[in-house]
Design a protein around this motif. Sequence first.
Motif, PDB file in Angstrom:
ATOM      1  N   THR A 141     117.567  27.363  84.903  1.00 23.85           N
ATOM      2  CA  THR A 141     116.805  26.860  83.757  1.00 23.85           C
ATOM      3  C   THR A 141     115.720  27.864  83.361  1.00 23.85           C
ATOM      4  OG1 THR A 141     115.411  25.629  85.307  1.00 23.85           O
ATOM      5  CG2 THR A 141     117.168  24.391  84.215  1.00 23.85           C
ATOM      6  N   ARG A 173     117.844  19.330  82.009  1.00 24.52           N
ATOM      7  CA  ARG A 173     117.091  20.446  81.407  1.00 24.52           C
ATOM      8  C   ARG A 173     117.921  21.721  81.318  1.00 24.52           C
ATOM      9  NH1 ARG A 173     112.709  22.024  84.385  1.00 24.52           N
ATOM     10  NH2 ARG A 173     112.370  23.420  82.635  1.00 24.52           N
ATOM     11  N   GLN A 202     113.523  32.909  94.551  1.00 23.15           N
ATOM     12  CA  GLN A 202     112.648  31.870  95.090  1.00 23.15           C
ATOM     13  C   GLN A 202     111.806  31.226  94.007  1.00 23.15           C
ATOM     14  OE1 GLN A 202     111.984  33.284  99.672  1.00 23.15           O
ATOM     15  NE2 GLN A 202     110.463  31.992  98.679  1.00 23.15           N
ATOM     16  N   ASN A 232     106.090  38.063  81.045  1.00 20.74           N
ATOM     17  CA  ASN A 232     104.701  37.790  81.450  1.00 20.74           C
ATOM     18  C   ASN A 232     103.769  37.811  80.241  1.00 20.74           C
ATOM     19  OD1 ASN A 232     105.795  37.872  83.988  1.00 20.74           O
ATOM     20  ND2 ASN A 232     104.695  39.681  84.690  1.00 20.74           N
TER      21      ASN A 232
END
Length: 275
Positions: free
Chosen positions: A9, A36, A70, A138
């Motif tokens: 996702t 989702r 992770q 970012n």
Amino acid sequence: MSILITGATGHIGGTLVRLLDTAGHKTRAYVRDPARAKLPAATELRQGDLDDREALARALDGAEAAFLMQGNHDVAQTETMIAAVRAAGVPRVVVLSSIGAVVEPQPLMGTWFAAKEKLWSAAGPAVTFLRPSSFMTNTLWWLPALREHGHVVDATGPGRMSPVDPDDIAAVAAAVLTGDGHAGQGYTLTGQELLTTREQAAILAAALGRPVAVADATPAYLAGLPEPLRDLNAHLRDDRVAFLTDAVARLTGRAPGTFEAWCRRNTSAFEGIAV
Ligand SMILES: NC(=O)c1ccc[n+]([C@@H]2O[C@H](COP(=O)([O-])OP(=O)(O)OC[C@H]3O[C@@H](n4cnc5c(N)ncnc54)[C@H](OP(=O)(O)O)[C@@H]3O)[C@@H](O)[C@H]2O)c1
């Protein structure tokens, strides 16, 4: 080939599922909330959390390859993933790590990734590590400051970084998951240009066709950051993560995307931001 993808996702995992599906592979997406997951119709959805060893092992069962990233920085999650991979006997595993794992001197965040890589390497299965530099996505982290204060906070000054497009990380992952000769390798993935925060803001402004204000981080702002982020910014400011690699081009056969191209594709995320 049947391939399990975590983080489907999110930015990298979602693109990776689409790339593999288009290339004719059977994809299994391991997601916490299937509702989702906006993925190609042929994607098999497997529900579970990365901290749930049994659910992950069940999802991995019979997979010929897996892309594992992770959701946190905890080595307990790494151990859970390793146990699930061993239980399912997946022959080919690609693990998302970070450039920080191989930068010297190592930022605090880099030591976390290095510790996780060490666990994988000690565990036996010959995995491939992808070690990307800072993600172009970012830039979306600028949105709260832009909304609240009307400017981007520059915490890295003259230090340059080599932002990489998550779509390129996904393309490398697809190549490594479906190609031979990558077991036991680690690939440091960067974009094709070294840019300061101010240079990135100027490129975003050009793509938006309006100014993007930048303010230097104050000592009080820097002091208020969590230590790992303060430490990372100090490494970036000192230009210690300013290098480029040819890994994206070598592994995908095309040059990495530019920051300008990413900005042009993502102008809608910055709509309605007044500066
Ligand atoms: N940002 C950087 O500059 C940078 C650099 C190097 C490496 N990385 C690594 O890149 C990864 C983030 O990649 P991204 O930007 O593609 O991700 P993203 O878009 O932020 O999405 C995160 C994905 O991880 C899933 N996730 C998180 N915790 C989970 C859990 N406990 N169980 C199952 N799924 C979980 C999320 O699922 P939900 O939809 O259920 O939340 C989502 O699909 C992280 O591992 C980070 O350490 C980041």
